[in-house]
Design an enzyme around this catalytic site. Structure first.
Site, mmCIF file in Angstrom:
data_model
loop_
_atom_site.group_PDB
_atom_site.id
_atom_site.type_symbol
_atom_site.label_atom_id
_atom_site.label_comp_id
_atom_site.label_asym_id
_atom_site.label_seq_id
_atom_site.Cartn_x
_atom_site.Cartn_y
_atom_site.Cartn_z
ATOM 1 N N LYS A 27 0.831 -1.207 0.000
ATOM 2 C CA LYS A 27 0.000 0.000 0.000
ATOM 3 C C LYS A 27 0.867 1.259 0.000
ATOM 4 O O LYS A 27 0.660 2.179 -0.801
ATOM 5 C CB LYS A 27 -0.943 0.006 1.199
ATOM 6 C CG LYS A 27 -1.946 1.161 1.172
ATOM 7 C CD LYS A 27 -2.842 1.148 2.394
ATOM 8 C CE LYS A 27 -3.719 -0.074 2.442
ATOM 9 N NZ LYS A 27 -4.773 -0.051 1.404
ATOM 10 N N ARG A 97 -4.111 2.714 7.983
ATOM 11 C CA ARG A 97 -4.299 1.448 7.279
ATOM 12 C C ARG A 97 -3.031 0.597 7.329
ATOM 13 O O ARG A 97 -1.926 1.116 7.352
ATOM 14 C CB ARG A 97 -4.657 1.689 5.805
ATOM 15 C CG ARG A 97 -5.919 2.505 5.565
ATOM 16 C CD ARG A 97 -6.067 2.797 4.079
ATOM 17 N NE ARG A 97 -7.168 3.697 3.788
ATOM 18 C CZ ARG A 97 -8.389 3.313 3.399
ATOM 19 N NH1 ARG A 97 -8.647 2.026 3.279
ATOM 20 N NH2 ARG A 97 -9.325 4.191 3.145
ATOM 21 N N GLY A 106 -8.152 -7.413 3.549
ATOM 22 C CA GLY A 106 -9.093 -7.555 4.653
ATOM 23 C C GLY A 106 -8.570 -8.287 5.867
ATOM 24 O O GLY A 106 -9.277 -8.413 6.866
ATOM 25 N N MET A 108 -5.945 -7.533 7.873
ATOM 26 C CA MET A 108 -5.522 -6.657 8.965
ATOM 27 C C MET A 108 -6.495 -5.482 9.083
ATOM 28 O O MET A 108 -7.511 -5.450 8.404
ATOM 29 C CB MET A 108 -4.082 -6.217 8.738
ATOM 30 C CG MET A 108 -3.093 -7.369 8.901
ATOM 31 S SD MET A 108 -1.398 -6.886 8.561
ATOM 32 C CE MET A 108 -1.431 -6.641 6.784
ATOM 33 N N ARG A 347 -2.662 -1.627 -6.510
ATOM 34 C CA ARG A 347 -1.864 -2.828 -6.260
ATOM 35 C C ARG A 347 -2.169 -3.824 -7.370
ATOM 36 O O ARG A 347 -3.178 -3.715 -8.055
ATOM 37 C CB ARG A 347 -2.191 -3.439 -4.896
ATOM 38 C CG ARG A 347 -3.630 -3.894 -4.743
ATOM 39 C CD ARG A 347 -3.934 -4.350 -3.332
ATOM 40 N NE ARG A 347 -5.352 -4.675 -3.159
ATOM 41 C CZ ARG A 347 -5.924 -4.932 -1.999
ATOM 42 N NH1 ARG A 347 -5.196 -4.884 -0.886
ATOM 43 N NH2 ARG A 347 -7.204 -5.218 -1.916
ATOM 44 N N HIS A 469 -15.421 -8.570 0.141
ATOM 45 C CA HIS A 469 -14.434 -9.457 0.741
ATOM 46 C C HIS A 469 -14.572 -10.878 0.196
ATOM 47 O O HIS A 469 -13.582 -11.522 -0.179
ATOM 48 C CB HIS A 469 -14.597 -9.459 2.273
ATOM 49 C CG HIS A 469 -13.700 -10.442 2.966
ATOM 50 N ND1 HIS A 469 -14.141 -11.691 3.361
ATOM 51 C CD2 HIS A 469 -12.397 -10.373 3.303
ATOM 52 C CE1 HIS A 469 -13.143 -12.332 3.933
ATOM 53 N NE2 HIS A 469 -12.073 -11.555 3.911
ATOM 54 N N GLU A 778 15.852 -42.095 0.199
ATOM 55 C CA GLU A 778 14.717 -41.779 1.071
ATOM 56 C C GLU A 778 14.991 -42.019 2.542
ATOM 57 O O GLU A 778 14.084 -41.892 3.374
ATOM 58 C CB GLU A 778 13.480 -42.570 0.632
ATOM 59 C CG GLU A 778 13.719 -44.054 0.498
ATOM 60 C CD GLU A 778 12.534 -44.781 -0.128
ATOM 61 O OE1 GLU A 778 11.387 -44.338 0.057
ATOM 62 O OE2 GLU A 778 12.775 -45.809 -0.778
ATOM 63 N N SER A 797 16.745 -41.069 -7.379
ATOM 64 C CA SER A 797 15.480 -40.352 -7.325
ATOM 65 C C SER A 797 15.154 -40.126 -5.853
ATOM 66 O O SER A 797 15.114 -41.084 -5.065
ATOM 67 C CB SER A 797 14.371 -41.153 -7.995
ATOM 68 O OG SER A 797 13.160 -40.430 -7.961
ATOM 69 N N THR A 800 11.109 -37.971 -1.353
ATOM 70 C CA THR A 800 11.099 -36.966 -0.288
ATOM 71 C C THR A 800 9.996 -37.188 0.733
ATOM 72 O O THR A 800 10.061 -36.613 1.828
ATOM 73 C CB THR A 800 10.982 -35.557 -0.886
ATOM 74 O OG1 THR A 800 9.923 -35.538 -1.848
ATOM 75 C CG2 THR A 800 12.278 -35.148 -1.549
ATOM 76 N N ASP A 802 9.293 -40.140 2.286
ATOM 77 C CA ASP A 802 9.935 -40.911 3.349
ATOM 78 C C ASP A 802 11.187 -40.214 3.883
ATOM 79 O O ASP A 802 11.501 -40.313 5.070
ATOM 80 C CB ASP A 802 10.304 -42.314 2.841
ATOM 81 C CG ASP A 802 9.149 -43.291 2.980
ATOM 82 O OD1 ASP A 802 8.140 -42.924 3.608
ATOM 83 O OD2 ASP A 802 9.251 -44.416 2.457
ATOM 84 N N CYS A 864 10.793 -37.833 -6.865
ATOM 85 C CA CYS A 864 9.521 -38.490 -7.183
ATOM 86 C C CYS A 864 8.536 -38.468 -6.026
ATOM 87 O O CYS A 864 7.443 -39.022 -6.131
ATOM 88 C CB CYS A 864 9.747 -39.925 -7.643
ATOM 89 S SG CYS A 864 10.510 -40.989 -6.403
ATOM 90 N N TYR A 884 15.254 -33.656 -13.231
ATOM 91 C CA TYR A 884 13.809 -33.674 -13.458
ATOM 92 C C TYR A 884 13.073 -33.723 -12.129
ATOM 93 O O TYR A 884 13.637 -34.044 -11.082
ATOM 94 C CB TYR A 884 13.397 -34.876 -14.326
ATOM 95 C CG TYR A 884 13.572 -36.231 -13.661
ATOM 96 C CD1 TYR A 884 12.570 -36.761 -12.843
ATOM 97 C CD2 TYR A 884 14.730 -36.977 -13.847
ATOM 98 C CE1 TYR A 884 12.728 -37.991 -12.224
ATOM 99 C CE2 TYR A 884 14.900 -38.203 -13.240
ATOM 100 C CZ TYR A 884 13.895 -38.713 -12.426
ATOM 101 O OH TYR A 884 14.050 -39.927 -11.811
#
Length: 961
Positions: A27, A97, A106, A108, A347, A469, A778, A797, A800, A802, A864, A884
């Protein structure tokens, strides 16, 4: 030199600019920039986010050093306005504000008309020659101050705001519908009654001294950074708590001075559809909060020129100026005071995913921005909005014809949603937590409802316009929403909603099914069937041609630009041919994870699998595996054919064996019959296989080492299927992945089995195919010893899911309450099972990358786990050098866009650092903005970025890895 705490703006110049969002908040930076470019902005000043940090560090106290700067800043505003703060004859009133660096609409608090008291209200009335306006402003200020600063709230969720109750009673007593119709005497009474309510409920007097009011309001706005709704919003949107908020103090201009005044909110393009049209609403004789709160349903911005043609022209000029200057769709707030226009905010506007894609593509085609910038403009998660279903047209028509069409409102959030009706945000969250889809219906929503709005399938309000809102939150969250549905009335105590229909009143109770069409604005009783979105209809379902689907064309064009920019490749987690078909349609460049355990639950497969598990002899186990071999082979062949030469990573059996066994009596009895054993014997064996901690038990490579015949069968099925596909002319690239490896010797053991079987199959078939053997990283030891493991592994690979469990020592299945508490207390910034924990899990990944490539420079690296579809995690994977990411088929567009954004941000950083190689010419450079905005060059025949899947492609079952 002490840090500057306050930055002034107004009078055609400012001490800040648009690039200072971190310090001035969105703002404050917007107000400064508008001042600098000649937009009419009421003068004021911004207190920085650093002061917010000081405020909390001092135990929620404003720093003493702020006061001299504050008083000096007030004197500047007094000089620019010719008014005096606290001057009874000509009072300066201000708004206070919030403004964080990220937009939090909305969430705050705001205080308007600050500086009024029993003395200054008389001066305001005299200077304005309008006592009614002065007392209307005063009663608004007392109510806002009581709510925001003094914390006067409803005692129960069923109760209404106490000031609203008093106001409604006053309107009823005077026989008027709107507060604008109350006479001045009633407004005087309201001020006295509001103050008495504060005294009664809070035990304090309303402060009369303007400077005391100002200090209290600044502190309250800083405190609102940590109110419940702001915290919930930050958690939902990944906004760090340490950012804090700035506070903008601005001289008041008044839209409630009479019928020659007004206020409004507008967007330079349609935020719901993205259409290039000036879009917004205004109210005559009102203040800004009236529009956003939805207390009165406003007029469309297109009607402004009928009332104030010169103001409409000035506003259109401001629209053109701001959109060209910011090169993005802007959300602006404005006030008209006695025919004079002022802008109070600009904004980047919140928009639906549908609108985000359209605006980005059309602005690139207008040469307002470049293609790369268009790619950066769209939040990856927003692409999900384009895949969401809509109501089946026939089902909807039949429902309306059958009398189930209830009402119409304003279409604020496109799409279709059905759910059970609830009236309170807390209930929406609770019902959602137990798996019930809900529609949240309210008279109007407020920022306090944010958690319930996040949990709901969609929401419905009786009041409010397209900038209320509810509408703003719907666009940001991608929720289906209808607002301003005036046929609704609520009885919160009875938990009912009454709808005035053409056939009479219809009463709906909490828990009744309701459907809302956020595209058409229609409310329908009961539950409705849905059909695929335009993008899904082209890509997956078939039946719709790209040339007839403009939304799909823009979607495809944006992703084609993203594909040109990204380095990371994208693969899909897919276990069946129909899932692979969908993955290819969404742009998959391979399969990064085929979970072979999912294949055993198909028709005719679970029986032999269970026989193999309970086999008492080696021979019996091999007999059962012989039954599984042809069905696994056929599954793999189907995957290879669908992927048509793209690499396919197949994980050998991972879960503990007891997960495949029956637990109900019928299944146990059937297994006993199939194996010729007694029910008691089967029960005993099932009990023997149950583990106290199965996720760390007999699973993954440990299972294959104990039972090498399982790995043999799976390897044989893979390589025989590969040979079958190769004989059909399809290039095949199988990658066999051994799970849960913590030691290179574990991998050596299983890789030896795989390679031995491969040579046997190739010798028998007289054909060879290229393949790789690698592992899933893993467990922490696997990452820490990656240099050793890479001696055998040809690819890594990262599993993530485990790896996160084993690094944190947290079970993702059993620690929901722990994570909820940690997130609520901000012990963890985000759920580590949703977005990669870059400091901990990420550190292990970096060790594994460095170690693995030190041993094997050409080591292929991917991820993966389900993190592969999370934009922040994708960017992290790009940064640490993975090749990848792999995710569910329906997350692929998100991964493609996130990967492109990661590459573009990296190039931008390199360019800033002076790396000439990062400055290579790329397609779609932006041209200078023209004096007048060009018409959008719509993509009628956009190139198709990805092929379509054949009709009937199925959805992927829920991921377990």
């Amino acid at each position: 030199m002490a840090a500057k705490r306050i930055y002034a703006f107004g009078g055609g110049r400012a001490e800040g600019n648009k690039d200072m969002k971190d310090l001035l908040g969105g703002k404050g930076a917007g107000l400064a920039e508008m001042s600098n470019i000649g937009i009419p902005v009421p003068p004021g000043f911004t207190i920085t986010t650093e002061v917010c940090a000081e405020y909390y560090k001092a135990g929620q106290k404003l720093p003493k050093a702020l006061e001299p700067e504050l008083k000096a800043a007030l004197r500047k505003v007094e000089a620019l306005t010719g008014k005096g703060f606290g001057d009874p004859s000509d009072p300066l009133l201000v708004s206070v504000r919030s403004g964080a660096r990220a937009s939090m609409p909305g969430m705050m608090d705001t205080v308007l008309n600050l500086g009024l008291n029993d003395a200054t209200v008389a001066g305001l009335a005299a200077r304005a020659s309008n006592p009614r306006f002065a007392w209307d402003s005063y009663r608004r200020f007392v109510a806002m101050f009581g709510d925001v600063v003094l914390g006067l709230k409803p005692e129960r969720k069923e109760d209404r705001d106490p000031f609203e109750v008093i106001l409604d009673a006053k309107k009823h007593a005077h026989g008027v519908k709107y507060d604008k119709d109350l006479p001045v005497e009633a407004l005087r009474e309201l001020v006295a009654e509001f103050k008495a309510e504060i005294r009664r409920r809070k035990g304090v007097e309303f402060p009369e001294a303007p400077y005391e009011q100002l200090l209290a309001a600044i502190g309250a706005v800083f405190r609102s950074w940590n109110n419940d709704r702001a915290i919930a919003y930050r958690q939902l949107n990944g906004i760090p708590a340490e950012w804090g908020t700035a506070v903008s103090v601005q001289s008041m201009v008044f839209g409630n001075m009479g019928d020659d005044s007004g206020t409004g909110v507008a967007f330079t393009r349609n935020p719901a559809t993205g259409e290039d049209e000036f879009y917004g609403e205004f109210l005559v004789n009102a203040q800004g909060e009236d529009v956003v709160a939805g207390i009165r349903t406003p007029q469309k911005i297109s009607e402004l020129k009928e009332r104030w043609p010169e103001v409409a022209r000035q506003l259109e000029d401001a629209r053109e100026t701001l959109e060209r200057h910011y090169r993005d769709m802007q959300d602006i707030e404005f006030t008209i005071e006695r025919g004079r226009l002022y802008l109070l905010q600009t904004r980047s506007g919140k928009r639906t995913g549908l609108a985000a894609v359209r605006i980005a593509v059309e602005m690139a085609e207008e040469r307002l921005i470049g293609r790369d910038e268009a790619v950066l403009r769209v939040e990856p998660e927003a692409l999900n909005h384009l895949l969401r279903p809509v109501f089946d047209a026939e089902a909807k028509a039949a429902a309306v014809k059958g009398g189930r069409g209830l009402a119409k409102g304003l279409p604020a959030g496109p799409g279709a949603a059905s759910g059970k009706l609830v009236f309170f945000a807390q209930d929406a969250a609770a019902w959602h937590a137990r798996g019930e889809p809900v529609i949240l219906a309210r008279h109007e929503t407020s920022p306090e409802d944010i958690r319930g709005m996040a949990a709901a399938e969609g929401f419905l309000t009786a009041f409010g316009g397209m900038t209320s809102h509810a509408a703003l939150v719907a666009r940001q969250m991608g929720k289906v929403a209808i607002v301003g549905c005036g046929a609704l009335e609520f009885d919160y105590h009875a938990r009912t909603m009454t709808v005035e229909t053409a056939g009479g009143a219809k009463v709906l109770k909490e828990g009744d099914w309701l459907s809302i069409d956020g595209t058409a604005g229609e409310v329908i009783e009961g539950r409705l069937d849905t059909r695929p979105s335009e993008v899904m209809a082209v890509l997956v379902e078939g039946g719709l041609e790209p040339k007839d689907a403009p939304t799909y064309q823009r979607f495809a064009k944006l992703l084609s630009w993203a594909d040109a920019a990204r380095r990371l490749r994208v693969r899909a987690n897919a276990d069946q041919p129909d899932q692979a078909r969908v993955a290819v349609a969404f742009g998959a460049q391979g399969i990064g994870l085929c979970r072979t355990e999912h294949m055993f639950f198909g028709e005719g497969k679970i029986g032999p699998m269970r026989e193999m598990i309970v086999a008492e002899t080696h021979e019996d186990r091999r007999k059962a595996l012989a039954k599984l071999l042809p069905v696994q082979r056929e599954d793999f062949r189907g995957l290879f054919l669908e992927m048509a030469g793209r690499p396919v990573t197949i994980r050998t059996l991972d879960p503990p064996l007891h997960e495949f066994l029956p637990h109900e009596e019928q299944g146990i009895a059937q297994l006993a019959r199939d194996t010729g054993r007694t029910v008691e014997e089967i029960r005993a064996q099932i009990a023997d296989l149950v583990e106290s901690n199965p996720m760390l038990g007999h699973r993954g490579c440990r299972l294959g080492i104990s039972h090498p015949e399982i790995t043999e069968m799976q390897a044989r099925a893979i390589f025989e299927a590969a040979c079958d596909a190769a004989e059909q002319g399809v290039k095949v690239e199988p990658e066999v992945m051994i799970p849960l490896v913590a030691s290179v010797k574990e991998l050596d053991d299983q890789a030896g089995v795989v390679r031995r079987v491969a040579e046997d199959v190739f010798a028998r078939r007289g054909r060879k195919v290229r393949y790789l053997v690698g592992t899933m990283i893993e467990v922490p030891r696997g990452a820490l010893t990656a240099a050793e493991i890479a001696r055998t592994a040809e690819f890594f690979s990262f599993g993530t899911n485990d790896l996160t469990q084993t690094t944190f020592g947290l079970s993702r299945d059993d620690t929901g309450p722990v994570l909820q508490t940690y997130l609520a207390k901000e012990i963890l910034p985000v759920d580590p099972f949703v977005s990669v924990d870059q400091d901990g899990v990420g550190a292990l990944m970096k060790i594994a990358v460095a170690g693995g490539r030190a041993t094997r420079p050409g080591l292929k690296l991917g991820i993966c786990g389900e993190h592969g579809g999370d934009p922040a995690s994708v960017e992290f994977c790009h940064r640490i050098g993975l090749d990848y990411v792999s995710c569910s088929p329906y997350r692929l567009p998100i991964a493609r866009l996130a990967a492109a954004q990661a590459a573009l941000r990296e190039r931008a950083q390199e360019s800033k650092a002076g790396d000439g190689s990062a400055k290579r010419a790329r397609n779609g450079k932006a041209k200078p903005a023209r004096a007048a905005k060009a018409s959008p060059r719509r993509a009628r025949n956009a190139a198709i970025a990805v092929p379509r899947a054949r009709k009937g492609a199925g959805r992927r079952p829920r991921a377990r890895a």
